[in-house]
Scaffold this motif. Structure first.
Motif, PDB file in Angstrom:
ATOM      1  N   GLU A 167       1.044  -1.264   0.004  1.00 39.73           N
ATOM      2  CA  GLU A 167      -0.022  -0.136   0.124  1.00 39.73           C
ATOM      3  C   GLU A 167       0.808   1.461  -0.011  1.00 39.73           C
ATOM      4  O   GLU A 167       1.164   1.869   0.908  1.00 39.73           O
ATOM      5  CB  GLU A 167      -0.984   0.123   1.186  1.00 39.73           C
ATOM      6  N   ASP A 184       0.859   4.318  -1.170  1.00 45.29           N
ATOM      7  CA  ASP A 184       0.130   5.786  -0.724  1.00 45.29           C
ATOM      8  C   ASP A 184       0.316   5.889   0.718  1.00 45.29           C
ATOM      9  O   ASP A 184       0.794   6.753   1.193  1.00 45.29           O
ATOM     10  CB  ASP A 184      -1.308   6.029  -1.064  1.00 45.29           C
ATOM     11  N   ASN A 185      -0.193   5.124   1.547  1.00 48.88           N
ATOM     12  CA  ASN A 185      -0.220   5.160   2.926  1.00 48.88           C
ATOM     13  C   ASN A 185       1.314   4.953   3.366  1.00 48.88           C
ATOM     14  O   ASN A 185       1.709   5.875   4.277  1.00 48.88           O
ATOM     15  CB  ASN A 185      -0.786   3.716   3.589  1.00 48.88           C
ATOM     16  N   LEU A 230       3.983   5.999   1.771  1.00 50.24           N
ATOM     17  CA  LEU A 230       4.523   7.471   1.686  1.00 50.24           C
ATOM     18  C   LEU A 230       4.003   8.552   2.737  1.00 50.24           C
ATOM     19  O   LEU A 230       4.639   9.267   3.302  1.00 50.24           O
ATOM     20  CB  LEU A 230       4.119   7.947   0.084  1.00 50.24           C
ATOM     21  N   GLN A 231       2.553   8.295   3.159  1.00 44.63           N
ATOM     22  CA  GLN A 231       2.041   9.348   4.003  1.00 44.63           C
ATOM     23  C   GLN A 231       2.997   8.975   5.483  1.00 44.63           C
ATOM     24  O   GLN A 231       3.454  10.035   6.172  1.00 44.63           O
ATOM     25  CB  GLN A 231       0.578   8.803   4.411  1.00 44.63           C
ATOM     26  N   GLN A 282      -9.051  -1.546   3.381  1.00 43.62           N
ATOM     27  CA  GLN A 282      -8.319  -0.658   2.411  1.00 43.62           C
ATOM     28  C   GLN A 282      -9.064   0.714   2.581  1.00 43.62           C
ATOM     29  O   GLN A 282     -10.430   0.731   2.458  1.00 43.62           O
ATOM     30  CB  GLN A 282      -8.907  -1.156   1.045  1.00 43.62           C
ATOM     31  N   THR A 283      -8.213   1.968   2.790  1.00 43.77           N
ATOM     32  CA  THR A 283      -9.005   3.350   2.409  1.00 43.77           C
ATOM     33  C   THR A 283      -9.358   3.562   1.147  1.00 43.77           C
ATOM     34  O   THR A 283      -8.722   3.237   0.254  1.00 43.77           O
ATOM     35  CB  THR A 283      -7.870   4.221   3.026  1.00 43.77           C
ATOM     36  N   PRO A 300      -7.326   7.692  -2.655  1.00 43.09           N
ATOM     37  CA  PRO A 300      -7.516   9.226  -2.451  1.00 43.09           C
ATOM     38  C   PRO A 300      -7.032  10.031  -3.781  1.00 43.09           C
ATOM     39  O   PRO A 300      -6.203  10.899  -3.762  1.00 43.09           O
ATOM     40  CB  PRO A 300      -6.384   9.327  -1.373  1.00 43.09           C
ATOM     41  N   GLN A 310      -5.163  13.607  -4.300  1.00 41.17           N
ATOM     42  CA  GLN A 310      -3.971  13.748  -4.674  1.00 41.17           C
ATOM     43  C   GLN A 310      -3.899  14.959  -5.521  1.00 41.17           C
ATOM     44  O   GLN A 310      -2.567  15.423  -5.648  1.00 41.17           O
ATOM     45  CB  GLN A 310      -3.357  12.496  -5.475  1.00 41.17           C
ATOM     46  N   LYS A 352      -7.730   9.112   6.153  1.00 40.71           N
ATOM     47  CA  LYS A 352      -6.660   9.346   7.035  1.00 40.71           C
ATOM     48  C   LYS A 352      -5.908  10.422   6.623  1.00 40.71           C
ATOM     49  O   LYS A 352      -5.566  11.256   7.419  1.00 40.71           O
ATOM     50  CB  LYS A 352      -5.349   7.950   6.513  1.00 40.71           C
ATOM     51  N   LEU A 353      -6.169  10.992   5.469  1.00 40.94           N
ATOM     52  CA  LEU A 353      -5.556  12.072   4.930  1.00 40.94           C
ATOM     53  C   LEU A 353      -6.265  13.298   5.497  1.00 40.94           C
ATOM     54  O   LEU A 353      -5.751  14.457   6.049  1.00 40.94           O
ATOM     55  CB  LEU A 353      -5.574  12.103   3.445  1.00 40.94           C
ATOM     56  N   VAL A 373       4.299  17.112   4.815  1.00 42.45           N
ATOM     57  CA  VAL A 373       4.329  15.809   4.651  1.00 42.45           C
ATOM     58  C   VAL A 373       3.706  15.612   3.240  1.00 42.45           C
ATOM     59  O   VAL A 373       4.010  14.914   2.537  1.00 42.45           O
ATOM     60  CB  VAL A 373       3.256  15.216   5.504  1.00 42.45           C
ATOM     61  N   LEU A 376       6.601  15.835   0.840  1.00 41.67           N
ATOM     62  CA  LEU A 376       7.408  14.707   0.795  1.00 41.67           C
ATOM     63  C   LEU A 376       6.713  13.262   0.335  1.00 41.67           C
ATOM     64  O   LEU A 376       7.447  12.633  -0.396  1.00 41.67           O
ATOM     65  CB  LEU A 376       7.785  14.189   2.146  1.00 41.67           C
ATOM     66  N   ARG A 377       5.376  13.259   0.463  1.00 41.34           N
ATOM     67  CA  ARG A 377       4.602  12.129  -0.079  1.00 41.34           C
ATOM     68  C   ARG A 377       4.708  12.085  -1.503  1.00 41.34           C
ATOM     69  O   ARG A 377       4.785  11.288  -2.425  1.00 41.34           O
ATOM     70  CB  ARG A 377       3.239  12.487   0.021  1.00 41.34           C
TER      71      ARG A 377
END
Lengths: 362, 458
Positions: free
Chosen positions: A144, A146-147, A149-150, B20-21, B24, B28, B62-63, B78, B81-82
């Motif tokens: 996963e 994306d998570n 990277l977060q 699973q979220t 996003p 993004q 979560k974001l 963040v 960085l992502r």
């Protein structure tokens, strides 16, 4: 496994802790007993934590599990559930689980740690960055991205706040993030991050190489202070990261001489510090030939000086303990250095399989 | 694992990490940086429930939770960085640290202590994120010109919002980037010019001069033009002229005459290159004045002549007036009084026609003094009187008093005949003096006013 893991070290210490205490009539004596017990338990916690960390750094995840479990058990006994001191053992267990591939278990441990962190608002940034790093690694292992990277972003943020953006602690976060981008095939981002990691370690290692303890005769322009020397865990982490980056640079389809040169040079310096002079020389020569394609004559010069230093180091008299090999280990750390360097050579194969195994510097 | 407590189920705060979220991807594209985004989402969900139902909890990813929980700075860092923009992150972090360090160094009670910290100003953080990330993406792709443009936008933004230290920082970054842009040095020249401007604003004239010299050197002979259509070279020459003049002023204040003259001559050369006669004239004037101050009036007159010609050609009466005045002073120090007087009279004419009261007053006073010194007291007095009338019109008490004093001096000098009569002490003389006292007319030279009894003068 348990014996090798931890019981070898703590068996004797467990005796006074596990046996039920004799009854003492005086209150003062009972208090004294309790205080002694507490002290022994705390000592056990420290010992098991250090042992677990060492095993993780060396890549021996399975052996780290018993040590971490003991650490957790005694931490719970001393501090209670859901307290801050429990976070570190949970993180160690999670790391060991990720390393052995038990992702669900790792998730459980990490969620426990996260819950404790959320309940307490006064968590230090150092613990937060480790927590996020472990979470990042977990999600990387699960795919996963994306998570991952977060969480790695949070890791780097907290580590930068605590240690600075160019510290070797933060470099771990950059490295893992680069691995994620590498797996997502975003090569330009990954390259940029690997370069950053190499630069951070090059700066630190070159200061250590020039420090008075390494070369007393040479003037040290910007040498490291004694407390900047790396401990075992940091050395192991550096070895893991720099070896991985070196392999990537060597095997890259589009060769970038400057990047290869700096990666080789950094790894050479690390080998030199760990007294693996042969490998240091080999890597130094590789760095020199790569740097001659680049556009930085100053860098080439510094590699030449470094190679001279290695040769000077080889000419130092070594006490002959056994016939045959010209480079016998002088003292225990050196043998460990050789052992570790042998292990780090195995590193590339491990890394080629995937980047889910990680050593976290605690 | 029996010691682990049961995981709390009902908490909406801590999302389950096993499920699973939601993807996003909209997030993004437009990363939510502010809490208002969350509130907007909240409102979107809206009161769509019936009367007895509990309102549905907004489903937050979560974001979104992170956006709500953490500070704006944290979220921006963040997010950068992502997406892999670690250099932008490092730069932003370093800028915030720099601000905080300088605040600590200044201590409480200083101006910076009262200001809002950079990390708490969301618009500036957003701007920094936007442009820094684009610059980094351009850098990775090797598009240095785009990187330069982004950095320049940031520099201009902070220039307009009065954060000079930030705009200075980005102008410097522009300079570094411009050296990588392969366009024959035009961007580099622009960057040097911007740096020169920055240093001039800060008052660091030497550094500004260095940058403008490089700018001049790079733009020599090339026809690059800026937005207003003016050639870079001409702008460079003008800026250099201005800086050299300012530097020379400072040197003159510190009595470094030779250096000042050298610098002013450089300024004059620059001014000639600009091609604007007015600037050239001004430069010649400065040089002339400097030579005069340093005690070399001959060279001063040469330069002042040049200035005079230019001013006449341009029809600039102000300039012409200044020229005449300076020439007169220079000639006076050379001892050429008649010529000096001539120029002063010309100056007075020009000043009268262009209504420059102060300079006119100055000129009258100068002339008056010269005539006085030469013994032509009547002319001297006439000019002093003119000067005093102007001073009265100007309402300047000091000037007026000065003029009046000089009138007194002049008039006193005019009374030489009176004093000679007093010295003579003869009867006729006494009669004359008495007559004058009675009537206050100038009768000393008038033989008919002599009284009837003629006494032989002794």
């Amino acid at each position: 496994m348990d014996w090798v893991g931890i019981h070898e070290q703590i068996c004797q210490l467990l005796l006074p802790v596990r046996t039920p205490l004799p009854f003492k009539s005086l209150c003062k004596e009972r208090e004294h007993q309790q205080a002694q017990l507490l002290q022994r338990q705390k000592h056990l916690i420290e010992l098991t934590q250090a042992a677990a960390r060492k095993k993780l750094c060396e890549g021996r995840h399975e052996e780290a599990v018993p040590a971490a479990m003991q650490c957790l058990r005694y931490s719970i006994e001393v501090h209670g559930l859901s307290t801050l001191p429990l976070i570190l053992p949970y993180l160690l267990l999670a790391e060991a689980s990720i390393g052995t591939g038990h992702l669900l278990q790792a998730e459980e441990y990490l969620s426990q740690a996260q819950w404790t962190v959320l309940k307490r608002s006064e968590c230090s940034r150092s613990i937060l960055h480790k927590l996020h790093r472990n979470l990042g690694l977990l999600y990387t292992a699960k795919g996963e991205f994306d998570n991952a990277l977060q969480h790695l972003g949070n890791d780097i943020y907290y580590a930068s706040e605590e240690f600075g953006t160019d510290s070797i602690v933060t470099s771990g976060g950059y490295f893992h993030m680069a691995n994620v981008f590498f797996q997502q095939s975003k090569m330009d981002v990954a390259d940029s991050l690997y370069t950053k990691v190499t630069d951070i370690w090059s700066t630190r290692l070159s200061r250590l190489v020039q420090s008075p303890s390494q070369s007393p005769s040479l003037p040290s322009a910007s040498s490291a202070s004694p407390d900047e020397a790396l401990d075992e865990a940091q050395e192991a982490e550096a070895a893991q990261m720099l070896n991985a980056i070196f392999d990537i640079r060597e095997q890259a389809q589009k060769q970038d001489p400057a990047a290869l040169a700096s990666a080789s040079c950094a790894l050479a310096m690390l080998c030199y510090l760990r007294k693996d002079l042969d490998r240091a020389q080999e890597l130094g020569r590789k760095a020199l030939s790569a740097s001659q394609w680049g556009a930085d004559p100053g860098f080439t010069e510094s590699i030449v000086r470094f190679l001279q230093r290695i040769r000077a180091g080889e000419n130092l008299p070594v006490p002959q303990r056994a016939p045959g090999s010209p480079r016998e280990p002088q003292r225990a750390p050196e043998s460990q250095g050789q052992l570790l360097s042998a292990e780090s050579r195995q590193g590339p194969e491990q890394h080629n399989q995937g980047y889910s195994r990680a050593k976290i510097h605690n | 694992m029996s010691t682990l407590p049961a995981m709390p189920q009902h908490v909406g705060f801590l999302p389950s990490i096993t499920s699973q979220t939601s993807n996003p991807s909209p997030a993004q594209q437009q990363l939510p940086n502010s809490r208002s985004w969350i509130h907007k989402k909240d409102k979107d969900i809206g009161p769509s429930h019936g009367l007895g139902e509990k309102p549905k909890q907004p489903e937050l990813s979560k974001l979104e939770i992170a956006v709500y929980k953490n500070s704006h700075k944290h979220n921006i860092c963040v997010n950068m960085l992502r997406e892999g923009y670690h250099k932008s992150f490092s730069e932003l972090f370093a800028l915030i640290q720099k601000w905080n360090t300088s605040r600590e160094a200044a201590g409480p009670g200083s101006a910076i202590w009262q200001e809002e910290p950079l990390e708490k100003q969301p618009d500036k953080l957003d701007q920094l994120q936007h442009f820094l990330t684009r610059a980094e993406a351009a850098q990775r792709a090797g598009r240095y010109e785009e990187m330069y443009t982004n950095q320049l936008s940031l520099a201009n933004y902070f220039n307009n919002s009065d954060d000079k230290w930030l705009s200075h920082h980005f102008f410097e970054s522009c300079l570094h980037t411009s050296k990588l842009v392969k366009d024959g040095g035009q961007k580099e020249a622009e960057a040097h010019s911007n740096m020169g401007k920055v240093y001039m604003e800060q008052g660091q004239l030497e550094k500004a001069a260095e940058h403008y010299e490089v700018f001049h050197h790079l733009t020599l002979g090339l026809a690059w033009k800026d937005k207003a259509g003016r050639t870079h070279n001409s702008w460079g020459c003008e800026s250099l002229w201005r800086i050299y003049t300012l530097l020379a002023d400072k040197m003159l204040e510190n009595k470094k005459h030779e250096q000042a003259i050298k610098t002013l001559i450089k300024a004059f050369e620059m001014a000639k290159e600009v091609g604007d006669k007015k600037i050239e004239g001004e430069a010649a004037y400065c040089v002339g004045l400097a030579y005069h101050r340093c005690g070399d009036p001959e060279t001063a007159t040469t330069y002042l002549n040049m200035f005079m010609e230019i001013s006449t050609a341009l029809g600039d009466s102000n300039g012409l007036g200044k020229a005449f005045e300076a020439m007169a002073k220079a000639l006076e120090s050379q001892g050429k009084i008649t010529e000096s007087v001539k120029y002063l009279e010309k100056f007075i004419q020009v000043a009268k026609s262009s209504d420059q009261s102060r300079s006119l007053q100055d000129a009258c006073m100068c002339l008056g003094v010269i005539y006085n010194n030469r013994g032509q007291y009547d002319k001297g007095c006439k000019y002093f009187e003119m000067a005093s009338t102007i001073a009265m019109n100007l309402g300047d008490l000091q000037l007026l008093e000065k003029a009046q004093v000089y009138i007194g001096i002049g008039k006193a000098h005019q009374m030489t005949t009176f004093s000679s009569h007093i010295e003579a002490t003869g009867h006729v003389n006494m009669e004359r003096v008495l007559a004058w006292k009675n009537s206050r007319n100038d009768m000393f030279n008038d033989p008919s006013a002599v009284c009837s009894k003629l006494y032989p003068s002794s």
